[in-house]
Motif scaffolding. Structure first.
Motif, mmCIF file in Angstrom:
data_model
loop_
_atom_site.group_PDB
_atom_site.id
_atom_site.type_symbol
_atom_site.label_atom_id
_atom_site.label_comp_id
_atom_site.label_asym_id
_atom_site.label_seq_id
_atom_site.Cartn_x
_atom_site.Cartn_y
_atom_site.Cartn_z
ATOM 1 N N ALA A 54 0.829 -1.200 0.000
ATOM 2 C CA ALA A 54 0.000 0.000 0.000
ATOM 3 C C ALA A 54 0.868 1.255 0.000
ATOM 4 O O ALA A 54 0.569 2.232 -0.698
ATOM 5 C CB ALA A 54 -0.936 -0.006 1.200
ATOM 6 N N ALA A 55 1.957 1.215 0.769
ATOM 7 C CA ALA A 55 2.854 2.372 0.803
ATOM 8 C C ALA A 55 3.540 2.572 -0.550
ATOM 9 O O ALA A 55 3.723 3.709 -1.009
ATOM 10 C CB ALA A 55 3.900 2.189 1.903
ATOM 11 N N ALA A 56 3.931 1.450 -1.207
ATOM 12 C CA ALA A 56 4.580 1.544 -2.515
ATOM 13 C C ALA A 56 3.618 2.107 -3.563
ATOM 14 O O ALA A 56 3.997 2.946 -4.382
ATOM 15 C CB ALA A 56 5.090 0.179 -2.940
ATOM 16 N N ILE A 57 2.371 1.655 -3.533
ATOM 17 C CA ILE A 57 1.385 2.154 -4.490
ATOM 18 C C ILE A 57 1.100 3.628 -4.239
ATOM 19 O O ILE A 57 0.982 4.431 -5.183
ATOM 20 C CB ILE A 57 0.095 1.317 -4.399
ATOM 21 N N GLU A 58 1.008 3.978 -2.983
ATOM 22 C CA GLU A 58 0.785 5.383 -2.659
ATOM 23 C C GLU A 58 1.950 6.248 -3.142
ATOM 24 O O GLU A 58 1.746 7.351 -3.650
ATOM 25 C CB GLU A 58 0.606 5.530 -1.145
ATOM 26 N N ASP A 59 3.163 5.728 -3.009
ATOM 27 C CA ASP A 59 4.334 6.479 -3.448
ATOM 28 C C ASP A 59 4.350 6.637 -4.973
ATOM 29 O O ASP A 59 4.696 7.704 -5.490
ATOM 30 C CB ASP A 59 5.610 5.766 -2.988
ATOM 31 N N ARG A 63 4.405 10.091 -7.183
ATOM 32 C CA ARG A 63 5.401 10.430 -8.193
ATOM 33 C C ARG A 63 4.757 10.686 -9.557
ATOM 34 O O ARG A 63 5.209 11.531 -10.328
ATOM 35 C CB ARG A 63 6.440 9.310 -8.299
ATOM 36 N N ARG A 64 3.710 9.954 -9.854
ATOM 37 C CA ARG A 64 3.011 10.182 -11.119
ATOM 38 C C ARG A 64 2.349 11.549 -11.141
ATOM 39 O O ARG A 64 2.328 12.232 -12.179
ATOM 40 C CB ARG A 64 1.976 9.084 -11.332
ATOM 41 N N ALA A 65 1.806 11.978 -10.011
ATOM 42 C CA ALA A 65 1.148 13.283 -9.959
ATOM 43 C C ALA A 65 2.135 14.425 -10.175
ATOM 44 O O ALA A 65 1.737 15.537 -10.560
ATOM 45 C CB ALA A 65 0.435 13.467 -8.618
ATOM 46 N N GLN A 66 3.408 14.193 -9.973
ATOM 47 C CA GLN A 66 4.419 15.227 -10.147
ATOM 48 C C GLN A 66 4.895 15.359 -11.590
ATOM 49 O O GLN A 66 5.625 16.300 -11.913
ATOM 50 C CB GLN A 66 5.623 14.942 -9.229
ATOM 51 N N LEU A 67 4.504 14.446 -12.459
ATOM 52 C CA LEU A 67 4.912 14.510 -13.854
ATOM 53 C C LEU A 67 4.153 15.621 -14.576
ATOM 54 O O LEU A 67 2.984 15.876 -14.298
ATOM 55 C CB LEU A 67 4.649 13.171 -14.551
ATOM 56 N N THR A 68 4.835 16.280 -15.506
ATOM 57 C CA THR A 68 4.219 17.354 -16.291
ATOM 58 C C THR A 68 4.383 17.056 -17.779
ATOM 59 O O THR A 68 5.353 16.432 -18.202
ATOM 60 C CB THR A 68 4.854 18.711 -15.967
ATOM 61 N N PHE A 69 3.412 17.539 -18.561
ATOM 62 C CA PHE A 69 3.415 17.318 -20.010
ATOM 63 C C PHE A 69 3.136 18.644 -20.731
ATOM 64 O O PHE A 69 2.365 18.698 -21.672
ATOM 65 C CB PHE A 69 2.351 16.276 -20.379
ATOM 66 N N GLU A 70 3.804 19.708 -20.282
ATOM 67 C CA GLU A 70 3.523 21.031 -20.816
ATOM 68 C C GLU A 70 4.026 21.207 -22.243
ATOM 69 O O GLU A 70 3.368 21.836 -23.062
ATOM 70 C CB GLU A 70 4.128 22.100 -19.906
ATOM 71 N N ASP A 71 5.210 20.705 -22.547
ATOM 72 C CA ASP A 71 5.794 20.885 -23.876
ATOM 73 C C ASP A 71 6.440 19.575 -24.305
ATOM 74 O O ASP A 71 6.640 18.670 -23.488
ATOM 75 C CB ASP A 71 6.819 22.014 -23.872
ATOM 76 N N PRO A 72 6.774 19.416 -25.586
ATOM 77 C CA PRO A 72 7.328 18.150 -26.076
ATOM 78 C C PRO A 72 8.609 17.721 -25.384
ATOM 79 O O PRO A 72 8.807 16.534 -25.122
ATOM 80 C CB PRO A 72 7.567 18.432 -27.566
ATOM 81 N N GLU A 73 9.486 18.657 -25.070
ATOM 82 C CA GLU A 73 10.772 18.285 -24.453
ATOM 83 C C GLU A 73 10.569 17.685 -23.074
ATOM 84 O O GLU A 73 11.096 16.624 -22.758
ATOM 85 C CB GLU A 73 11.677 19.508 -24.387
ATOM 86 N N VAL A 74 9.803 18.366 -22.226
ATOM 87 C CA VAL A 74 9.530 17.851 -20.877
ATOM 88 C C VAL A 74 8.592 16.653 -20.943
ATOM 89 O O VAL A 74 8.740 15.690 -20.188
ATOM 90 C CB VAL A 74 8.928 18.972 -20.001
ATOM 91 N N GLY A 75 7.620 16.689 -21.850
ATOM 92 C CA GLY A 75 6.668 15.596 -21.963
ATOM 93 C C GLY A 75 7.308 14.285 -22.364
ATOM 94 O O GLY A 75 6.872 13.212 -21.936
ATOM 95 N N ARG A 76 8.365 14.337 -23.181
ATOM 96 C CA ARG A 76 9.039 13.106 -23.596
ATOM 97 C C ARG A 76 9.650 12.397 -22.381
ATOM 98 O O ARG A 76 9.537 11.180 -22.224
ATOM 99 C CB ARG A 76 10.116 13.430 -24.626
ATOM 100 N N GLU A 77 10.293 13.155 -21.497
ATOM 101 C CA GLU A 77 10.882 12.564 -20.293
ATOM 102 C C GLU A 77 9.797 12.038 -19.354
ATOM 103 O O GLU A 77 9.957 10.978 -18.739
ATOM 104 C CB GLU A 77 11.741 13.601 -19.582
ATOM 105 N N SER A 78 8.696 12.763 -19.246
ATOM 106 C CA SER A 78 7.611 12.324 -18.365
ATOM 107 C C SER A 78 6.973 11.036 -18.874
ATOM 108 O O SER A 78 6.619 10.158 -18.083
ATOM 109 C CB SER A 78 6.558 13.428 -18.251
#
Length: 298
Positions: A54-59, A63-78
């Protein structure tokens, strides 16, 4: 007396049961103790494992909520980070949500590049939607998102290579939704029907006509004398507004500005309307002061 007798018999039965239990524990107490310890250990291990999971899933959700997809460069890494998370997690709810987000974000980023669609983002979207179908084909939401997404992938592929085979595959994906009864109450049905009607419009090869260039006009070179800047500032200007000395002998004179010339090669004045011609000038007097005759001969 009968009641007392029954009470005595019950007490004897209870004493006998206690004696039997004590005797059983004396004979088998050690194995039972070990079994009890094992049960306790197993329960504790399962409880710890569940808490850790449960702790691993919560973590991973954090971490997924911190990903951003604003532009192609950052979105590719996300997208790459989200794909690694999805492979390492067994929670079905997380995998389902992550695969849908991977496909949809990849399609969106594919249209944000300088010359859309981007082939790499389009391939990432196709891979995510295919996994979604393989792992959650029985989920109506996953099925609709994947089929609509794959139809969009085929449209992007047609823009890249102009192969009309993508039209047939896009029509197949849309047909999978239309022919699925579980989609009848979902918005995917209407979207698939509308897009199928516009397939001929979408899969059209556009050719741009080559621009026509006019032949450049030929310009005759005219000799224009070059006057230094320091001399041109103080140079005198004639009545025509030109710097004196800047006229070129080779510069042509417009025909309409030239005065008419007679047979003798001298200029003659034009007559306008009925105006009488201008009298010619009298000849100069002779050197000896004699009068000239009518012919102008001294």
């Amino acid at each position: 007396m009968k009641a007392e007798r029954r009470h005595e018999l019950k007490e004897n039965e209870l004493l006998q049961a206690l004696n039997n239990a004590r005797k059983y524990l004396d004979e088998n107490g050690k194995p039972l103790g070990i079994a009890a310890v094992v049960v306790v250990v197993v329960v504790a291990a399962v409880s710890f494992s569940m808490r850790s999971r449960a702790a691993a899933i919560e973590d991973v959700w954090r971490r997924r909520a911190q990903l951003t997809f604003e532009d192609p460069e950052v979105g590719r890494e996300s997208l790459e980070s989200l794909a690694r998370m999805t492979e390492s997690v067994t929670d079905k709810r997380f995998v389902l949500s992550s695969l849908m987000e991977q496909g949809q974000q990849a399609l969106r980023l594919s249209a944000l590049v300088e010359a859309p669609p981007d082939p790499d983002f389009n391939d990432k979207a196709a891979a995510a939607f295919r996994q979604l179908l393989e792992r959650f084909s029985d989920n109506p939401l996953a099925f609709g998102v994947a089929e609509i997404g794959l139809a969009t992938v085929e449209e992007n592929e047609f823009v890249l290579d102009h192969d009309f085979a993508h039209k047939e595959r896009a029509d197949e994906h849309l047909g999978n939704i239309i022919n699925n009864s579980s989609m009848s109450s979902m918005p995917f049905m209407r979207a698939a029907m509308d897009r199928r009607q516009r397939l001929d419009e979408i899969f059209t090869r556009i050719r741009f006509a080559e621009p026509e260039f006019e032949e450049p006009l030929s310009i005759e070179a005219v000799d224009i004398p070059v006057i230094p800047v320091d001399e041109a500032v103080d140079a005198p200007v004639n009545e025509a507004g030109l710097i004196e000395g800047a006229e070129s002998a080779d510069a042509p004179t417009p025909a309409e500005d030239a005065a008419p010339v007679n047979e003798a090669g001298t200029e003659q004045e034009e007559s306008i309307g009925d105006t009488a011609p201008v009298d010619q000038a009298e000849p100069p007097p002779a050197e000896d002061g004699g009068a000239a005759d009518d012919t102008g001969t001294p």
